[in-house]
Design a protein around this motif. Sequence first.
Motif, short mmCIF file in Angstrom:
data_model
loop_
_atom_site.label_atom_id
_atom_site.label_comp_id
_atom_site.label_asym_id
_atom_site.label_seq_id
_atom_site.Cartn_x
_atom_site.Cartn_y
_atom_site.Cartn_z
N THR A 60 0.84 -1.20 0.00
CA THR A 60 0.00 0.00 0.00
C THR A 60 0.88 1.25 0.00
N LYS A 61 1.94 1.20 0.78
CA LYS A 61 2.87 2.32 0.82
C LYS A 61 3.49 2.57 -0.56
N GLN A 62 3.74 1.46 -1.27
CA GLN A 62 4.32 1.56 -2.62
C GLN A 62 3.25 1.83 -3.68
N GLN A 63 2.01 1.87 -3.27
CA GLN A 63 0.85 2.04 -4.15
C GLN A 63 0.78 0.94 -5.21
N ALA A 64 1.17 -0.26 -4.82
CA ALA A 64 1.12 -1.42 -5.71
C ALA A 64 -0.14 -2.23 -5.39
N PHE A 65 -1.27 -1.60 -5.57
CA PHE A 65 -2.55 -2.20 -5.18
C PHE A 65 -2.88 -3.45 -5.99
N ASP A 66 -2.33 -3.53 -7.20
CA ASP A 66 -2.60 -4.69 -8.05
C ASP A 66 -1.89 -5.96 -7.54
N ARG A 67 -0.97 -5.83 -6.59
CA ARG A 67 -0.21 -6.97 -6.07
C ARG A 67 -0.66 -7.41 -4.68
N LEU A 68 -1.72 -6.84 -4.16
CA LEU A 68 -2.15 -7.16 -2.79
C LEU A 68 -2.52 -8.63 -2.62
N GLN A 69 -3.00 -9.26 -3.68
CA GLN A 69 -3.37 -10.68 -3.59
C GLN A 69 -2.14 -11.55 -3.29
N GLU A 70 -0.97 -11.09 -3.71
CA GLU A 70 0.27 -11.83 -3.45
C GLU A 70 0.48 -12.01 -1.94
N CYS A 71 0.10 -11.02 -1.17
CA CYS A 71 0.28 -11.07 0.28
C CYS A 71 -0.52 -12.23 0.88
N THR A 72 -1.76 -12.34 0.46
CA THR A 72 -2.62 -13.40 0.97
C THR A 72 -2.09 -14.76 0.54
N THR A 73 -1.63 -14.85 -0.70
CA THR A 73 -1.10 -16.12 -1.20
C THR A 73 0.13 -16.55 -0.40
N LYS A 74 1.05 -15.60 -0.16
CA LYS A 74 2.26 -15.92 0.61
C LYS A 74 1.91 -16.31 2.05
N ALA A 75 1.01 -15.57 2.65
CA ALA A 75 0.62 -15.86 4.04
C ALA A 75 -0.08 -17.21 4.14
N ASP A 76 -0.92 -17.52 3.16
CA ASP A 76 -1.60 -18.82 3.17
C ASP A 76 -0.60 -19.96 3.00
N GLY A 77 0.38 -19.77 2.13
CA GLY A 77 1.41 -20.79 1.93
C GLY A 77 2.22 -21.02 3.19
N TYR A 78 2.59 -19.91 3.85
CA TYR A 78 3.33 -20.03 5.10
C TYR A 78 2.50 -20.76 6.15
N SER A 79 1.24 -20.40 6.25
CA SER A 79 0.36 -21.00 7.24
C SER A 79 0.22 -22.51 7.01
N LYS A 80 0.06 -22.90 5.76
CA LYS A 80 -0.10 -24.32 5.45
C LYS A 80 1.17 -25.09 5.82
N THR A 81 2.33 -24.55 5.47
CA THR A 81 3.60 -25.20 5.80
C THR A 81 3.80 -25.28 7.30
N CYS A 82 3.50 -24.20 7.97
CA CYS A 82 3.66 -24.14 9.43
C CYS A 82 2.75 -25.16 10.12
N ARG A 83 1.51 -25.23 9.69
CA ARG A 83 0.56 -26.18 10.29
C ARG A 83 1.00 -27.62 10.05
N THR A 84 1.56 -27.89 8.87
CA THR A 84 2.06 -29.23 8.57
C THR A 84 3.21 -29.58 9.52
N GLU A 85 4.09 -28.61 9.76
CA GLU A 85 5.20 -28.83 10.70
C GLU A 85 4.67 -29.07 12.11
N CYS A 86 3.62 -28.35 12.49
CA CYS A 86 3.01 -28.56 13.81
C CYS A 86 2.46 -29.98 13.93
N ASP A 87 1.82 -30.43 12.86
CA ASP A 87 1.25 -31.78 12.87
C ASP A 87 2.36 -32.84 13.02
N LYS A 88 3.52 -32.58 12.41
CA LYS A 88 4.65 -33.53 12.53
C LYS A 88 5.24 -33.49 13.93
N LYS A 89 5.37 -32.28 14.50
CA LYS A 89 5.98 -32.13 15.82
C LYS A 89 5.08 -32.65 16.94
#
Length: 93
Positions: A60-89
């Motif tokens: 938003t600071k960079q006014q790159a509003f067309d790329r905001l969906q990337e944030c959700t995609t990255k966060a969702d990917g991190y969350s999925k990986t993290c939860r998988t690691e939790c399930d293993k631990k």
Amino acid sequence: MKKWKAIAGVLMVASLFYVAGCKKEKEPAKPPPPDPLTACRNECKHASEKMNKDCIDELTKQQAFDRLQECTTKADGYSKTCRTECDKKHPKG
């Protein structure tokens, strides 16, 4: 004699109010801490939400509003990986 009875009555009533007040002031019992798997998943969720918010703020600071969906995609990917690691631990069982 009537004065003594009146004084005794007042003291009894006052002590009852005091005891009733003490009972209300006690803190409610704290819920038990979550199990390790739930705690791990909660950490994943909070980290993912923070990652998403920070990314959105930066774009938003960079006014790159067309790329905001990337944030959700990255966060969702991190969350999925993290939860998988939790399930293993912390396997259920």
